[in-house]
Design a protein around this motif. Structure first.
Motif, PDB file in Angstrom:
ATOM      1  N   GLN A  64     -34.112   6.943  -7.980  1.00  0.00           N
ATOM      2  CA  GLN A  64     -34.902   7.753  -7.050  1.00  0.00           C
ATOM      3  C   GLN A  64     -34.714   9.243  -7.339  1.00  0.00           C
ATOM      4  N   ARG A  65     -33.479   9.644  -7.628  1.00  0.00           N
ATOM      5  CA  ARG A  65     -33.222  11.058  -7.935  1.00  0.00           C
ATOM      6  C   ARG A  65     -33.934  11.462  -9.224  1.00  0.00           C
ATOM      7  N   LEU A  66     -33.846  10.618 -10.247  1.00  0.00           N
ATOM      8  CA  LEU A  66     -34.527  10.922 -11.504  1.00  0.00           C
ATOM      9  C   LEU A  66     -36.035  11.066 -11.293  1.00  0.00           C
ATOM     10  N   HIS A  67     -36.591  10.210 -10.455  1.00  0.00           N
ATOM     11  CA  HIS A  67     -38.021  10.278 -10.162  1.00  0.00           C
ATOM     12  C   HIS A  67     -38.364  11.549  -9.375  1.00  0.00           C
ATOM     13  N   THR A  68     -37.588  11.831  -8.351  1.00  0.00           N
ATOM     14  CA  THR A  68     -37.841  12.998  -7.495  1.00  0.00           C
ATOM     15  C   THR A  68     -37.733  14.303  -8.278  1.00  0.00           C
ATOM     16  N   GLU A  69     -36.787  14.359  -9.218  1.00  0.00           N
ATOM     17  CA  GLU A  69     -36.538  15.598  -9.956  1.00  0.00           C
ATOM     18  C   GLU A  69     -37.107  15.564 -11.374  1.00  0.00           C
ATOM     19  N   ARG A  70     -38.094  14.688 -11.614  1.00  0.00           N
ATOM     20  CA  ARG A  70     -38.642  14.535 -12.970  1.00  0.00           C
ATOM     21  C   ARG A  70     -39.342  15.788 -13.478  1.00  0.00           C
ATOM     22  N   ASP A  71     -39.848  16.622 -12.574  1.00  0.00           N
ATOM     23  CA  ASP A  71     -40.545  17.840 -12.986  1.00  0.00           C
ATOM     24  C   ASP A  71     -39.648  19.072 -12.990  1.00  0.00           C
ATOM     25  N   THR A  72     -38.400  18.897 -12.578  1.00  0.00           N
ATOM     26  CA  THR A  72     -37.479  20.049 -12.526  1.00  0.00           C
ATOM     27  C   THR A  72     -36.233  19.747 -13.359  1.00  0.00           C
ATOM     28  N   THR A  73     -35.216  19.219 -12.736  1.00  0.00           N
ATOM     29  CA  THR A  73     -33.932  18.972 -13.398  1.00  0.00           C
ATOM     30  C   THR A  73     -34.066  18.133 -14.662  1.00  0.00           C
ATOM     31  N   PHE A  74     -34.935  17.119 -14.628  1.00  0.00           N
ATOM     32  CA  PHE A  74     -35.025  16.169 -15.744  1.00  0.00           C
ATOM     33  C   PHE A  74     -36.333  16.291 -16.527  1.00  0.00           C
TER      34      PHE A  74
END
Length: 98
Positions: A64-74
């Motif tokens: 869920q975190r990877l998905h939520t932050e796919r356009d920023t952190t990741f």
């Protein structure tokens, strides 16, 4: 690149232990570390009331975190899965028939 192993790392039980391919989606609360993710598929059950394959809670939270932050952190991170499963077709969930 982040590579996820599937059996017994993201979910349990392992595919080789199942009597047949899991095909019945099980709906439930997706939870979230912060906020509400609503309801969705939380597992997939084998036919005939067999075992249900479910993500480990920390694996779900990580995905869920990877998905939520796919356009920023990741945003520059590639993702892949790997498995040495003897039943690779079991790892693919097909869309339910309507």
């Amino acid at each position: 690149m982040i590579v996820f192993d599937l059996d017994d790392c993201l979910w349990s039980p392992e595919m080789y232990t199942l009597p047949n391919k899991p095909t019945k989606p099980i709906l439930g609360d997706l939870g979230r570390l912060q906020g509400d993710a609503g309801e969705g598929v939380i597992g997939v059950q084998c036919s005939g009331g067999g075992p249900t394959v479910s993500l480990f809670p920390d694996a779900l939270a990580t995905l869920q975190r990877l998905h939520t932050e796919r356009d920023t952190t990741f945003k520059d991170t590639l993702f892949a899965v790997a498995s040495s499963s003897e039943e690779p077709s079991y790892s693919r969930l097909e869309e339910p028939e309507s």
